[in-house]
Design a protein around this motif. Sequence first.
Motif, short mmCIF file in Angstrom:
data_model
loop_
_atom_site.label_atom_id
_atom_site.label_comp_id
_atom_site.label_asym_id
_atom_site.label_seq_id
_atom_site.Cartn_x
_atom_site.Cartn_y
_atom_site.Cartn_z
N TRP A 142 0.72 -1.22 0.04
CA TRP A 142 0.05 -0.19 -0.07
C TRP A 142 0.85 1.25 0.13
CZ3 TRP A 142 1.02 3.56 3.87
CH2 TRP A 142 1.50 2.94 5.08
N ILE A 143 2.31 1.23 0.37
CA ILE A 143 3.05 2.34 0.48
C ILE A 143 3.15 2.86 -0.66
CG2 ILE A 143 5.24 1.00 0.63
CD1 ILE A 143 4.44 4.30 2.50
N VAL A 144 3.15 2.17 -1.79
CA VAL A 144 3.82 2.47 -3.20
C VAL A 144 3.02 3.55 -3.90
CG1 VAL A 144 4.15 1.96 -5.67
CG2 VAL A 144 4.83 0.47 -3.65
N PRO A 145 1.36 3.57 -3.81
CA PRO A 145 0.80 4.61 -4.52
C PRO A 145 0.88 5.97 -3.84
CG PRO A 145 -0.56 2.80 -4.42
CD PRO A 145 0.78 2.35 -3.48
N PRO A 146 0.65 6.06 -2.61
CA PRO A 146 0.74 7.41 -2.10
C PRO A 146 2.18 8.00 -2.23
CG PRO A 146 0.61 5.69 -0.18
CD PRO A 146 0.28 5.00 -1.38
N LEU A 147 3.25 7.27 -2.08
CA LEU A 147 4.40 7.63 -2.58
C LEU A 147 4.80 8.23 -4.06
CD1 LEU A 147 7.28 5.40 -0.80
CD2 LEU A 147 6.96 7.70 -0.56
N VAL A 148 4.04 7.56 -4.94
CA VAL A 148 4.34 8.11 -6.19
C VAL A 148 3.46 9.49 -6.36
CG1 VAL A 148 3.41 7.69 -8.48
CG2 VAL A 148 4.66 5.97 -7.08
N VAL A 149 2.18 9.28 -5.83
CA VAL A 149 1.52 10.72 -5.73
C VAL A 149 2.36 11.62 -5.15
CG1 VAL A 149 -0.61 11.64 -4.79
CG2 VAL A 149 -0.67 9.34 -5.84
N LEU A 150 2.68 11.27 -3.95
CA LEU A 150 3.74 12.62 -3.32
C LEU A 150 4.69 12.97 -4.17
CD1 LEU A 150 4.36 14.24 -0.53
CD2 LEU A 150 5.86 12.48 0.05
N LEU A 151 5.52 12.17 -4.80
CA LEU A 151 6.76 12.58 -5.56
C LEU A 151 6.27 13.38 -6.95
CD1 LEU A 151 8.86 9.30 -5.35
CD2 LEU A 151 9.35 11.70 -4.47
N LEU A 152 5.06 13.07 -7.40
CA LEU A 152 4.57 13.74 -8.61
C LEU A 152 4.22 14.96 -8.09
CD1 LEU A 152 2.41 10.82 -10.30
CD2 LEU A 152 4.34 11.81 -11.33
N PHE A 153 3.44 15.22 -6.92
CA PHE A 153 2.88 16.53 -6.47
C PHE A 153 4.07 17.58 -6.40
CE2 PHE A 153 2.13 19.23 -2.64
CZ PHE A 153 0.94 19.99 -3.10
N LEU A 154 5.26 16.84 -5.67
CA LEU A 154 6.51 17.75 -5.28
C LEU A 154 6.92 18.13 -6.65
CD1 LEU A 154 7.76 16.07 -2.30
CD2 LEU A 154 6.57 17.85 -2.25
N GLY A 155 6.97 17.30 -7.77
CA GLY A 155 7.58 17.53 -8.90
C GLY A 155 6.73 18.57 -9.66
N VAL A 156 5.63 18.48 -9.72
CA VAL A 156 4.82 19.46 -10.27
C VAL A 156 4.90 20.97 -9.65
CG1 VAL A 156 2.36 20.34 -10.67
CG2 VAL A 156 2.95 17.88 -11.26
N ALA A 157 4.79 20.79 -8.12
CA ALA A 157 5.06 22.08 -7.58
C ALA A 157 6.40 22.64 -7.70
CB ALA A 157 4.80 21.82 -6.00
N SER A 158 7.23 21.96 -7.81
CA SER A 158 8.75 22.60 -8.16
C SER A 158 8.95 22.93 -9.70
CB SER A 158 9.99 21.30 -7.86
OG SER A 158 9.95 20.95 -6.61
N ARG A 159 8.38 22.40 -10.56
CA ARG A 159 8.39 22.67 -11.99
C ARG A 159 7.51 24.21 -11.99
NH1 ARG A 159 6.81 23.15 -17.02
NH2 ARG A 159 8.37 22.54 -18.70
#
Length: 574
Positions: A367-384
């Motif tokens: 279960w840890i995989v989906p929230p981690l992927v979502v978190l990293l995508l969110f951080l990447g979009v915010a940084s871009r």
Amino acid sequence: MRCYPSKEPLHPLLVPVLLLVSVLLVYYPALLSGLHSIDDPGIISRYAASPPLSQILLPGGSYYYRPLVELSFWLDQRLWGLEPGVMHLENVLLHLANALLVYRIASRCLTKTGSDVLWLPLCAALLFALHPLNVEAVAWIAGRTDPILALFALSGCLFLLRWLEEARWRDALFAVFFFTLAALTKETAVALLPVSMLLVLMWPAGPGSPSRSTRVRIVVGTLLAAVLFALSLLAFKQELMALRRFLTADAFTPLQAAIQLATALGFYVRKAFFPFPLNFAITEVSPWHALVALAGGVALALALKRRYFPALFFACAALLIAPALLLAVKNISWTPYAERYLYLPTAFISLGVGSMLPSPCQKGRLWIVPPLVVLLLFLGVASRQRAALWQDKIGFFQDAIVKSPRFGSLYNEIGVLLLQDNSIDAAARAFASAERLNRRPAMDSLIRFNIMSTILAKGDYIGARNYFTVLFPAKEKAPVAFLELLQKADGLRLASLSAAERAGLSRDMMESFALLYRQTKDPFWLYREGQLARELKLYPQALELFRKAYQEAPADASYRLATQKQISGLEGMK
């Protein structure tokens, strides 16, 4: 999902390629953002003049002694002529290198956490690579100091951890070497001293690790060396202008300082785990952040007491934040708080978070995989999005003003950009706000210069002169920049005046040119004064001024030939 045990490592190019793609996707806009109006033009101006290498490497040549950062800019001038796009690319590549170092350190930690999954170090590296707090240090040319510092600091920590696991003195020497380079990059590297000592004392022992007595001797010896080094710096502090400024800055009472330290620490802790809103100019923080520091300190102390391994990295991050806390108390930088100060601490926070993550290969933990992927995508979009904002100079400062509406310097910066964009009325309003809100005496003159420039840009030449006389009732007290604006305003008025008015203003302008020459020693102003003297039929005075201007003018001066013709014409009138 496939799990990768440590005995079957990932392809050696997979992690670098994933990190490269991630970093470039986020920071591609920064490559096209050009120069930022704060500090970047000063860097270009300083190194475009090709200062000698001795001035770069020896202390006393600039406000800070950061020879390796200055060397990087010096090389930029030599290799590609200070091209902004290339300089931005250097920052991005430095950030990529630091992300790879975080991955290497996190991989070494796997044996300490008992995990056998190699994607956890990748998560730690991606968390660091995509963290929005790091955009300021990467997207800003002048922010390069922190990525270079992190490069040497993380390299030193990697070799230190290798020494702590295998006790090879070659690794210890490499660690000292990289920590020394970090100290030559930025003075805040002093925080690496307690970090390295904490790691030496608390890193879990292994079969080949140095004994505890050896570790203690290393710590004691390092402390003694640090004390001797600090004393030697204090003995020669006249060469360390930044240190002298820090020592003489106004301080709070002990109670105020403690509250301010706790507030700043809590703010940075909150920022590290919840970085929004992102802001380039942070001048005020809520005192309630002191409670965050208190709660975080208690939790960290308990975790360290119980030898909870990830807490070691969080403790290192807290120690690395310490120099930023002192800046907040002394308030000697452009802003007392800054996101770029967390660049290196976020590397250790990412390591701590990576060490905490459960292995998805363990039963029931996929279960840890989906929230981690979502978190990293969110951080990447915010940084871009944040990196893209650095391209829009006016939008960047408008964003900062919304978040720090009482910071006068921001209005001055946006006013300059609006003036360059020929939005004169908007620039005038910005400069008026800057003057009203400014609390930094060092900014007073610059803001007033910009106000006078705006009056001049409107074509109100009399208004520009009147503003000058209000600021400087005695013209002799005016700085060069204001005198240059005055002579420009007066010169533009001349054609519209009657003969009598023109003669009176020309004499006044001759006085301005004489003052400019006395302050700058630039013979061009003698030439300009001579032109007006000739128009007023003061031929002997004009001839003397032209002769002096010709003697002092550089051989390649654009006005030298014209000066010679003026001399010939006046001598022919005798």
